[in-house]
Design a protein around this motif. Structure first.
Motif, PDB file in Angstrom:
ATOM      1  N   LEU A   1      10.559 125.333  31.948  1.00 47.81           N
ATOM      2  CA  LEU A   1      10.479 124.021  32.572  1.00 47.81           C
ATOM      3  C   LEU A   1       9.133 123.349  32.288  1.00 47.81           C
ATOM      4  O   LEU A   1       8.098 124.000  32.215  1.00 47.81           O
ATOM      5  CB  LEU A   1      10.681 124.128  34.084  1.00 47.81           C
ATOM      6  N   ALA A   2       9.180 122.028  32.159  1.00 47.08           N
ATOM      7  CA  ALA A   2       7.981 121.214  31.949  1.00 47.08           C
ATOM      8  C   ALA A   2       7.693 120.394  33.207  1.00 47.08           C
ATOM      9  O   ALA A   2       8.486 120.382  34.154  1.00 47.08           O
ATOM     10  CB  ALA A   2       8.189 120.290  30.756  1.00 47.08           C
ATOM     11  N   SER A   3       6.581 119.695  33.199  1.00 40.40           N
ATOM     12  CA  SER A   3       6.172 118.920  34.380  1.00 40.40           C
ATOM     13  C   SER A   3       7.240 117.935  34.820  1.00 40.40           C
ATOM     14  O   SER A   3       7.497 117.769  36.025  1.00 40.40           O
ATOM     15  CB  SER A   3       4.870 118.173  34.087  1.00 40.40           C
ATOM     16  N   ASP A   4       7.885 117.271  33.864  1.00 39.97           N
ATOM     17  CA  ASP A   4       8.937 116.308  34.201  1.00 39.97           C
ATOM     18  C   ASP A   4      10.107 116.979  34.914  1.00 39.97           C
ATOM     19  O   ASP A   4      10.729 116.382  35.802  1.00 39.97           O
ATOM     20  CB  ASP A   4       9.443 115.599  32.945  1.00 39.97           C
ATOM     21  N   ASP A   5      10.405 118.204  34.520  1.00 41.39           N
ATOM     22  CA  ASP A   5      11.503 118.933  35.167  1.00 41.39           C
ATOM     23  C   ASP A   5      11.177 119.220  36.627  1.00 41.39           C
ATOM     24  O   ASP A   5      12.045 119.111  37.504  1.00 41.39           O
ATOM     25  CB  ASP A   5      11.784 120.248  34.432  1.00 41.39           C
ATOM     26  N   PHE A   6       9.929 119.598  36.891  1.00 38.18           N
ATOM     27  CA  PHE A   6       9.543 119.864  38.278  1.00 38.18           C
ATOM     28  C   PHE A   6       9.582 118.580  39.111  1.00 38.18           C
ATOM     29  O   PHE A   6       9.884 118.618  40.308  1.00 38.18           O
ATOM     30  CB  PHE A   6       8.160 120.513  38.335  1.00 38.18           C
ATOM     31  N   GLN A   7       9.306 117.453  38.476  1.00 38.89           N
ATOM     32  CA  GLN A   7       9.421 116.177  39.186  1.00 38.89           C
ATOM     33  C   GLN A   7      10.881 115.897  39.538  1.00 38.89           C
ATOM     34  O   GLN A   7      11.189 115.431  40.642  1.00 38.89           O
ATOM     35  CB  GLN A   7       8.854 115.040  38.338  1.00 38.89           C
ATOM     36  N   HIS A   8      11.788 116.215  38.617  1.00 40.29           N
ATOM     37  CA  HIS A   8      13.221 116.063  38.903  1.00 40.29           C
ATOM     38  C   HIS A   8      13.623 116.952  40.083  1.00 40.29           C
ATOM     39  O   HIS A   8      14.401 116.532  40.951  1.00 40.29           O
ATOM     40  CB  HIS A   8      14.058 116.435  37.677  1.00 40.29           C
ATOM     41  N   ILE A   9      13.109 118.180  40.106  1.00 40.67           N
ATOM     42  CA  ILE A   9      13.435 119.098  41.208  1.00 40.67           C
ATOM     43  C   ILE A   9      12.907 118.546  42.528  1.00 40.67           C
ATOM     44  O   ILE A   9      13.583 118.619  43.565  1.00 40.67           O
ATOM     45  CB  ILE A   9      12.877 120.505  40.929  1.00 40.67           C
ATOM     46  N   LEU A  10      11.709 117.974  42.504  1.00 43.58           N
ATOM     47  CA  LEU A  10      11.161 117.366  43.707  1.00 43.58           C
ATOM     48  C   LEU A  10      12.036 116.200  44.163  1.00 43.58           C
ATOM     49  O   LEU A  10      12.339 116.054  45.361  1.00 43.58           O
ATOM     50  CB  LEU A  10       9.729 116.883  43.459  1.00 43.58           C
ATOM     51  N   ASP A  11      12.460 115.381  43.213  1.00 45.83           N
ATOM     52  CA  ASP A  11      13.283 114.214  43.559  1.00 45.83           C
ATOM     53  C   ASP A  11      14.600 114.633  44.206  1.00 45.83           C
ATOM     54  O   ASP A  11      15.000 114.084  45.240  1.00 45.83           O
ATOM     55  CB  ASP A  11      13.562 113.380  42.313  1.00 45.83           C
ATOM     56  N   ILE A  12      15.286 115.610  43.612  1.00 45.98           N
ATOM     57  CA  ILE A  12      16.607 115.964  44.138  1.00 45.98           C
ATOM     58  C   ILE A  12      16.503 116.782  45.427  1.00 45.98           C
ATOM     59  O   ILE A  12      17.376 116.675  46.291  1.00 45.98           O
ATOM     60  CB  ILE A  12      17.473 116.688  43.080  1.00 45.98           C
ATOM     61  N   SER A  13      15.442 117.569  45.578  1.00 42.75           N
ATOM     62  CA  SER A  13      15.276 118.308  46.838  1.00 42.75           C
ATOM     63  C   SER A  13      14.876 117.357  47.967  1.00 42.75           C
ATOM     64  O   SER A  13      15.335 117.509  49.112  1.00 42.75           O
ATOM     65  CB  SER A  13      14.256 119.442  46.684  1.00 42.75           C
ATOM     66  N   SER A  14      14.046 116.362  47.666  1.00 38.16           N
ATOM     67  CA  SER A  14      13.678 115.358  48.670  1.00 38.16           C
ATOM     68  C   SER A  14      14.903 114.560  49.105  1.00 38.16           C
ATOM     69  O   SER A  14      15.094 114.283  50.300  1.00 38.16           O
ATOM     70  CB  SER A  14      12.617 114.409  48.123  1.00 38.16           C
ATOM     71  N   SER A  15      15.747 114.233  48.149  1.00 39.15           N
ATOM     72  CA  SER A  15      16.969 113.506  48.459  1.00 39.15           C
ATOM     73  C   SER A  15      17.909 114.346  49.313  1.00 39.15           C
ATOM     74  O   SER A  15      18.540 113.848  50.253  1.00 39.15           O
ATOM     75  CB  SER A  15      17.677 113.080  47.162  1.00 39.15           C
ATOM     76  N   PHE A  16      18.006 115.646  48.999  1.00 38.88           N
ATOM     77  CA  PHE A  16      18.844 116.560  49.789  1.00 38.88           C
ATOM     78  C   PHE A  16      18.369 116.581  51.240  1.00 38.88           C
ATOM     79  O   PHE A  16      19.172 116.526  52.183  1.00 38.88           O
ATOM     80  CB  PHE A  16      18.776 117.969  49.193  1.00 38.88           C
ATOM     81  N   ARG A  17      17.059 116.671  51.420  1.00 39.74           N
ATOM     82  CA  ARG A  17      16.495 116.639  52.777  1.00 39.74           C
ATOM     83  C   ARG A  17      16.810 115.316  53.462  1.00 39.74           C
ATOM     84  O   ARG A  17      17.230 115.282  54.626  1.00 39.74           O
ATOM     85  CB  ARG A  17      14.985 116.844  52.710  1.00 39.74           C
ATOM     86  N   ASP A  18      16.628 114.218  52.742  1.00 36.87           N
ATOM     87  CA  ASP A  18      16.852 112.903  53.335  1.00 36.87           C
ATOM     88  C   ASP A  18      18.321 112.671  53.682  1.00 36.87           C
ATOM     89  O   ASP A  18      18.640 111.881  54.578  1.00 36.87           O
ATOM     90  CB  ASP A  18      16.365 111.811  52.378  1.00 36.87           C
ATOM     91  N   CYS A  19      19.216 113.364  52.991  1.00 39.28           N
ATOM     92  CA  CYS A  19      20.646 113.272  53.306  1.00 39.28           C
ATOM     93  C   CYS A  19      21.012 114.113  54.522  1.00 39.28           C
ATOM     94  O   CYS A  19      22.149 114.022  55.020  1.00 39.28           O
ATOM     95  CB  CYS A  19      21.487 113.703  52.107  1.00 39.28           C
ATOM     96  N   GLY A  20      20.082 114.967  54.991  1.00 35.71           N
ATOM     97  CA  GLY A  20      20.312 115.722  56.214  1.00 35.71           C
ATOM     98  C   GLY A  20      20.322 117.225  56.077  1.00 35.71           C
ATOM     99  O   GLY A  20      20.568 117.930  57.060  1.00 35.71           O
ATOM    100  N   ALA A  21      20.049 117.754  54.887  1.00 38.82           N
ATOM    101  CA  ALA A  21      20.055 119.208  54.705  1.00 38.82           C
ATOM    102  C   ALA A  21      18.745 119.817  55.189  1.00 38.82           C
ATOM    103  O   ALA A  21      17.673 119.381  54.772  1.00 38.82           O
ATOM    104  CB  ALA A  21      20.282 119.554  53.235  1.00 38.82           C
ATOM    105  N   PRO A  22      18.799 120.853  56.048  1.00 35.67           N
ATOM    106  CA  PRO A  22      17.581 121.552  56.465  1.00 35.67           C
ATOM    107  C   PRO A  22      16.946 122.297  55.290  1.00 35.67           C
ATOM    108  O   PRO A  22      17.586 122.498  54.253  1.00 35.67           O
ATOM    109  CB  PRO A  22      18.089 122.537  57.529  1.00 35.67           C
ATOM    110  N   PRO A  23      15.685 122.734  55.439  1.00 36.17           N
ATOM    111  CA  PRO A  23      14.951 123.342  54.314  1.00 36.17           C
ATOM    112  C   PRO A  23      15.639 124.539  53.664  1.00 36.17           C
ATOM    113  O   PRO A  23      15.782 124.592  52.438  1.00 36.17           O
ATOM    114  CB  PRO A  23      13.617 123.748  54.947  1.00 36.17           C
ATOM    115  N   THR A  24      16.063 125.519  54.466  1.00 40.77           N
ATOM    116  CA  THR A  24      16.704 126.691  53.865  1.00 40.77           C
ATOM    117  C   THR A  24      18.013 126.310  53.192  1.00 40.77           C
ATOM    118  O   THR A  24      18.362 126.849  52.141  1.00 40.77           O
ATOM    119  CB  THR A  24      16.942 127.770  54.941  1.00 40.77           C
ATOM    120  N   THR A  25      18.714 125.345  53.779  1.00 41.89           N
ATOM    121  CA  THR A  25      19.999 124.915  53.214  1.00 41.89           C
ATOM    122  C   THR A  25      19.808 124.242  51.867  1.00 41.89           C
ATOM    123  O   THR A  25      20.490 124.595  50.893  1.00 41.89           O
ATOM    124  CB  THR A  25      20.709 123.960  54.184  1.00 41.89           C
ATOM    125  N   PHE A  26      18.882 123.284  51.762  1.00 45.00           N
ATOM    126  CA  PHE A  26      18.738 122.629  50.463  1.00 45.00           C
ATOM    127  C   PHE A  26      18.146 123.575  49.426  1.00 45.00           C
ATOM    128  O   PHE A  26      18.474 123.482  48.240  1.00 45.00           O
ATOM    129  CB  PHE A  26      17.982 121.290  50.553  1.00 45.00           C
TER     130      PHE A  26
END
Length: 221
Positions: free
Chosen positions: A90-115
Protein backbone atom coordinates in the motif's frame (compact mmCIF):
# COMPACT_ATOMS: atom_id res chain seq x y z
CA UNK A 1 14.99 -4.79 20.83
CA UNK A 2 14.83 -6.76 17.59
CA UNK A 3 11.80 -8.15 15.83
CA UNK A 4 12.30 -10.41 12.85
CA UNK A 5 10.31 -12.71 10.62
CA UNK A 6 10.73 -15.57 13.08
CA UNK A 7 8.94 -13.60 15.80
CA UNK A 8 6.02 -13.04 13.43
CA UNK A 9 6.03 -16.73 12.57
CA UNK A 10 6.04 -17.57 16.27
CA UNK A 11 3.01 -15.39 16.97
CA UNK A 12 1.14 -16.98 14.07
CA UNK A 13 1.88 -20.47 15.37
CA UNK A 14 1.03 -19.79 19.00
CA UNK A 15 -2.08 -17.65 18.66
CA UNK A 16 -3.64 -19.03 15.48
CA UNK A 17 -6.72 -20.69 16.95
CA UNK A 18 -10.01 -18.81 17.17
CA UNK A 19 -13.07 -19.60 19.27
CA UNK A 20 -15.34 -22.52 18.49
CA UNK A 21 -18.06 -20.21 17.15
CA UNK A 22 -15.72 -18.98 14.40
CA UNK A 23 -14.38 -22.40 13.35
CA UNK A 24 -14.53 -22.70 9.57
CA UNK A 25 -16.07 -19.25 9.21
CA UNK A 26 -13.02 -17.45 7.83
CA UNK A 27 -12.37 -19.55 4.72
CA UNK A 28 -16.06 -19.93 3.87
CA UNK A 29 -17.29 -16.39 4.39
CA UNK A 30 -14.22 -14.30 3.70
CA UNK A 31 -11.46 -15.91 1.70
CA UNK A 32 -13.39 -18.04 -0.77
CA UNK A 33 -15.85 -15.25 -1.59
CA UNK A 34 -13.54 -12.24 -1.43
CA UNK A 35 -13.79 -11.44 -5.15
CA UNK A 36 -17.57 -11.24 -5.23
CA UNK A 37 -19.33 -7.89 -5.38
CA UNK A 38 -19.44 -6.28 -1.92
CA UNK A 39 -23.13 -5.51 -2.43
CA UNK A 40 -23.84 -9.24 -2.81
CA UNK A 41 -21.97 -10.09 0.40
CA UNK A 42 -23.96 -8.17 3.03
CA UNK A 43 -25.60 -11.37 4.34
CA UNK A 44 -22.15 -12.96 4.68
CA UNK A 45 -20.92 -9.84 6.46
CA UNK A 46 -23.75 -10.03 9.00
CA UNK A 47 -22.98 -13.70 9.68
CA UNK A 48 -19.24 -13.04 10.01
CA UNK A 49 -19.64 -10.04 12.30
CA UNK A 50 -22.14 -11.90 14.46
CA UNK A 51 -19.76 -14.83 14.99
CA UNK A 52 -16.84 -12.44 15.59
CA UNK A 53 -18.79 -10.48 18.22
CA UNK A 54 -18.97 -7.22 16.31
CA UNK A 55 -22.76 -6.64 16.28
CA UNK A 56 -23.11 -5.82 19.98
CA UNK A 57 -24.85 -2.50 19.53
CA UNK A 58 -28.46 -1.32 19.31
CA UNK A 59 -30.22 -3.00 16.41
CA UNK A 60 -27.48 -5.57 15.86
CA UNK A 61 -27.54 -7.29 12.48
CA UNK A 62 -30.60 -5.45 11.19
CA UNK A 63 -29.02 -2.09 12.00
CA UNK A 64 -25.73 -3.12 10.42
CA UNK A 65 -27.53 -4.21 7.25
CA UNK A 66 -29.03 -0.71 6.92
CA UNK A 67 -25.72 0.98 7.79
CA UNK A 68 -23.74 -1.16 5.36
CA UNK A 69 -26.21 -0.65 2.50
CA UNK A 70 -25.94 3.13 2.89
CA UNK A 71 -22.17 2.97 3.26
CA UNK A 72 -21.68 0.82 0.16
CA UNK A 73 -23.80 3.19 -1.89
CA UNK A 74 -21.41 6.01 -0.97
CA UNK A 75 -18.09 4.13 -1.02
CA UNK A 76 -18.31 1.26 -3.50
CA UNK A 77 -15.83 2.82 -5.95
CA UNK A 78 -13.15 3.38 -3.29
CA UNK A 79 -13.76 -0.08 -1.85
CA UNK A 80 -13.37 -1.74 -5.25
CA UNK A 81 -10.19 0.30 -5.85
CA UNK A 82 -8.65 -1.35 -2.77
CA UNK A 83 -9.91 -4.90 -3.37
CA UNK A 84 -7.04 -7.36 -3.83
CA UNK A 85 -4.39 -4.87 -2.71
CA UNK A 86 -2.03 -6.39 -0.16
CA UNK A 87 -1.08 -4.43 2.96
CA UNK A 88 2.64 -4.74 2.23
CA UNK A 89 2.34 -2.82 -1.04
CA UNK A 90 0.00 0.00 0.00
CA UNK A 91 1.01 3.60 -0.73
CA UNK A 92 0.07 6.84 1.02
CA UNK A 93 -2.93 7.37 -1.27
CA UNK A 94 -4.25 3.93 -0.36
CA UNK A 95 -4.13 4.74 3.34
CA UNK A 96 -6.05 7.94 2.60
CA UNK A 97 -8.72 5.84 0.87
CA UNK A 98 -8.89 3.60 3.95
CA UNK A 99 -9.30 6.66 6.16
CA UNK A 100 -12.06 7.99 3.92
CA UNK A 101 -14.09 4.78 3.86
CA UNK A 102 -13.63 4.03 7.57
CA UNK A 103 -14.67 7.59 8.46
CA UNK A 104 -17.72 7.21 6.26
CA UNK A 105 -18.56 3.86 7.91
CA UNK A 106 -18.44 5.57 11.31
CA UNK A 107 -20.54 8.48 10.08
CA UNK A 108 -23.14 6.03 8.76
CA UNK A 109 -23.48 4.66 12.31
CA UNK A 110 -21.04 1.75 12.61
CA UNK A 111 -19.23 1.51 15.98
CA UNK A 112 -15.40 1.23 15.96
CA UNK A 113 -15.06 -2.55 16.31
CA UNK A 114 -17.84 -3.07 13.78
CA UNK A 115 -16.36 -0.90 11.04
CA UNK A 116 -12.88 -2.29 11.72
CA UNK A 117 -13.94 -5.92 11.39
CA UNK A 118 -16.28 -5.16 8.49
CA UNK A 119 -13.48 -3.51 6.53
CA UNK A 120 -11.32 -6.59 7.04
CA UNK A 121 -14.27 -8.68 5.83
CA UNK A 122 -14.50 -6.69 2.59
CA UNK A 123 -10.71 -6.17 2.23
CA UNK A 124 -9.06 -9.20 3.85
CA UNK A 125 -5.70 -8.81 2.08
CA UNK A 126 -5.60 -5.06 2.65
CA UNK A 127 -6.53 -4.21 6.25
CA UNK A 128 -6.12 -5.82 9.65
CA UNK A 129 -9.23 -6.17 11.78
CA UNK A 130 -9.35 -4.65 15.23
CA UNK A 131 -11.32 -4.66 18.45
CA UNK A 132 -11.20 -3.02 21.87
CA UNK A 133 -10.31 -5.98 24.07
CA UNK A 134 -7.27 -7.13 22.12
CA UNK A 135 -5.92 -4.66 19.57
CA UNK A 136 -6.83 -1.20 20.86
CA UNK A 137 -6.05 -2.04 24.48
CA UNK A 138 -2.77 -3.73 23.58
CA UNK A 139 -1.47 -0.87 21.41
CA UNK A 140 -3.23 1.91 23.36
CA UNK A 141 -5.13 3.15 20.32
CA UNK A 142 -8.16 5.42 20.25
CA UNK A 143 -11.40 4.05 18.72
CA UNK A 144 -11.46 6.44 15.76
CA UNK A 145 -10.80 6.00 12.02
CA UNK A 146 -7.50 7.87 12.24
CA UNK A 147 -6.20 5.34 14.78
CA UNK A 148 -7.56 2.49 12.68
CA UNK A 149 -5.48 3.73 9.74
CA UNK A 150 -2.45 4.24 12.01
CA UNK A 151 -2.76 0.57 12.94
CA UNK A 152 -2.74 -0.38 9.25
CA UNK A 153 0.40 1.72 8.70
CA UNK A 154 2.01 -0.04 11.65
CA UNK A 155 1.32 -3.39 10.00
CA UNK A 156 2.72 -2.22 6.67
CA UNK A 157 5.87 -0.84 8.31
CA UNK A 158 6.38 -4.03 10.27
CA UNK A 159 6.16 -6.15 7.12
CA UNK A 160 8.77 -3.97 5.44
CA UNK A 161 10.94 -4.18 8.56
CA UNK A 162 10.95 -7.99 8.72
CA UNK A 163 11.59 -8.30 4.96
CA UNK A 164 14.47 -5.83 4.72
CA UNK A 165 17.32 -7.46 2.75
CA UNK A 166 14.81 -10.12 1.67
CA UNK A 167 12.20 -10.46 -1.06
CA UNK A 168 8.44 -10.40 -0.55
CA UNK A 169 8.49 -14.14 -1.27
CA UNK A 170 9.33 -14.80 2.39
CA UNK A 171 5.89 -13.41 3.33
CA UNK A 172 4.17 -15.65 0.80
CA UNK A 173 6.07 -18.62 2.21
CA UNK A 174 4.98 -17.72 5.73
CA UNK A 175 1.36 -17.58 4.53
CA UNK A 176 1.71 -21.01 2.93
CA UNK A 177 3.33 -22.51 6.02
CA UNK A 178 0.64 -20.98 8.23
CA UNK A 179 -2.11 -22.42 6.02
CA UNK A 180 -0.62 -25.90 6.37
CA UNK A 181 -0.45 -25.43 10.14
CA UNK A 182 -4.09 -24.36 10.68
CA UNK A 183 -5.73 -26.13 7.76
CA UNK A 184 -6.89 -23.12 5.76
CA UNK A 185 -5.44 -19.93 4.27
CA UNK A 186 -5.18 -16.70 6.23
CA UNK A 187 -3.60 -13.62 4.61
CA UNK A 188 -0.73 -11.72 6.14
CA UNK A 189 -3.18 -9.26 7.72
CA UNK A 190 -4.48 -12.08 9.95
CA UNK A 191 -0.99 -13.31 10.77
CA UNK A 192 -0.16 -9.78 11.96
CA UNK A 193 -3.37 -9.75 13.99
CA UNK A 194 -2.09 -12.65 16.10
CA UNK A 195 0.68 -10.40 17.43
CA UNK A 196 -1.81 -8.48 19.57
CA UNK A 197 -2.44 -11.59 21.68
CA UNK A 198 1.13 -11.45 22.98
CA UNK A 199 2.14 -8.44 25.13
CA UNK A 200 5.80 -9.41 24.77
CA UNK A 201 5.86 -9.82 20.99
CA UNK A 202 3.68 -6.80 20.27
CA UNK A 203 5.93 -4.64 22.47
CA UNK A 204 8.99 -5.96 20.61
CA UNK A 205 7.38 -5.12 17.28
CA UNK A 206 6.59 -1.55 18.35
CA UNK A 207 10.09 -1.07 19.80
CA UNK A 208 11.72 -2.38 16.61
CA UNK A 209 9.96 0.37 14.66
CA UNK A 210 11.30 3.08 16.98
CA UNK A 211 8.59 3.19 19.64
CA UNK A 212 4.89 3.90 19.56
CA UNK A 213 5.06 7.43 18.14
CA UNK A 214 7.02 6.27 15.11
CA UNK A 215 5.33 2.89 14.72
CA UNK A 216 1.90 4.51 14.41
CA UNK A 217 2.90 7.73 12.67
CA UNK A 218 1.65 8.91 9.28
CA UNK A 219 5.14 8.42 7.85
CA UNK A 220 5.52 5.12 6.01
CA UNK A 221 9.32 5.05 6.20
Amino acid sequence: MSFELEQLRGAAEKYAHHGASTHGVYPRLIWERRNRSPVARIDDAVEFLGKWKALRFKGGGAAFRRICTTWLRKNLTDLQHLQGRVLYSLASDDFQHILDISSSFRDCGAPPTTFGKALHFFLPETVMLWDQAIVRNMYKLRPDPESFVSYQRFGCKLLHHVTRNKTVNVLRQLERDHAISIGYFEPMTMILDHLAFSPKLSARAVAALGGSSRAFSDDLS
